[in-house]
Design a protein around this motif. Structure first.
Motif: not given
Length: 339
Positions: A238-260
């Motif tokens: 079972r997996t999640m979208a990886g960090a810095y991986s693009a997603r197939p959604l309208a705005l071309a979002p990215v799963s993005t690491p953040l500082e707290w």
């Protein structure tokens, strides 16, 4: 759709590699006009951070026949004709079957995957050298109807405190959608089922602290307007979208690491294929030191045993899993036979 091809140079640990990109002007995100070549260039721009977060572990590729509105399918083993620097590793699936799974070792491998029409990369929680024992503790905070990203953010802050009490250092990233992913590095000494139990223990503690906002109910009809802690994402395969991986959604979002410190003001719509390379250059990679101080799961596994003693047992597994020891009936509550 263009039928031409271009060759792009991808720097990496073994020098530059030339990767051929066919149909470079194919539009993948129609609303944004982002092309296949632009996605390949994005992968080069974030390549080092991407490999640091997702590399050297089994990965599934979410590939598309056309643009993001077209047919999607998952690819796990290297296809015929893959470059000789693309490797695989045998993994064991929940069924007990073993099969080779792709491994991304350098940015050129990720760009090659884009050439194979990959948009989203789904890495395992374990590394290629020890596929049975995860080195990442992962929790997916999944907003249900009538909840949103801001609800998940508030819950993530409390989850961070729960994990700190259990001796884990939490890292945060956007899911690329409405959710939030909370990860922690761990010593790879526990098999997937034990890690799942540790995730359930943390999820139940979070639910006790925020009962009106958090749910661990597997069945959607029981969740209500809460944020679901998806403990089943901790299972093998079972997996999640990886960090810095693009997603197939309208705005071309990215799963993005953040500082707290960024989380309270963050808007996931700001982190896209077009904007994340510039962000990475300006603020750096918040997950650069992710693996520096792995924790252990002893406290969370003690909480699991405590909850077992208090009558809280195993939770349902996904429908494609074999029946697991101690699992409750795998039937939707509204369809269950009444005593």
């Amino acid at each position: 759709m263009a039928s031409d091809a271009v060759t792009i140079q991808v720097p990496g640990p073994h020098g530059d590699r030339d990767i051929r990109v066919s149909s470079p002007s194919r539009v993948l995100w129609p609303e944004q006009g982002i092309t296949k070549l632009q996605l390949a260039e994005y992968m080069i721009a974030v390549g080092d951070a991407f490999v640091l977060a997702n590399g050297h572990r089994p990965v599934s590729l979410q590939r598309f026949s056309a643009d993001i509105d077209g047919e999607a399918f998952f690819s796990k083993n290297p296809p015929k004709g893959a470059p000789d620097f693309i490797r695989s590793v045998p993994v064991v699936y929940p069924s007990g079957r073993s099969h080779a799974q792709l491994v991304i070792d350098e940015p050129a491998a990720a760009v090659w995957a884009v050439q194979m029409n990959t948009i989203t990369f789904h890495p395992w929680a374990s590394r290629a050298e020890d596929t049975d024992n995860p080195d990442q503790f992962r929790i997916d905070l999944d907003p249900q109807p009538e909840t949103d990203f801001r609800d998940a953010v508030r819950i993530a802050v409390e989850l961070r405190a729960v994990m700190a009490e259990a001796g884990l250092t939490a890292f945060i990233k956007t899911s690329g959608g409405r959710g939030v992913h909370v990860f922690a590095p761990i010593e790879p000494v526990h098999e997937f089922l034990e890690v799942r139990h540790a995730v359930i223990a943390a999820a139940r503690e979070l639910e006790r602290r925020m009962p009106t906002e958090v749910t661990t109910s597997w069945w959607k009809e029981e969740r209500g307007a809460k944020v679901f802690v998806d403990y089943n994402q901790a299972n093998r395969d079972r997996t999640m979208a990886g960090a810095y991986s693009a997603r197939p959604l309208a705005l071309a979002p990215v799963s993005t690491p953040l500082e707290w410190s960024e989380l309270s003001d963050a808007d996931p719509r700001d982190f896209t294929v077009l904007t994340v390379p510039g962000r990475l250059q300006s603020v750096g990679d918040p997950w650069e030191h992710f693996a520096d101080d792995p924790g252990d799961l002893s406290t969370l596994l003690q909480w699991w045993e405590r909850d077992l003693g208090n009558g809280l047992g195993e939770l349902p597994f996904p429908p494609d899993f074999p029946k697991m020891p101690g699992e409750p009936p795998r039937v939707q509550p509204s369809r269950a036979k009444k005593p």
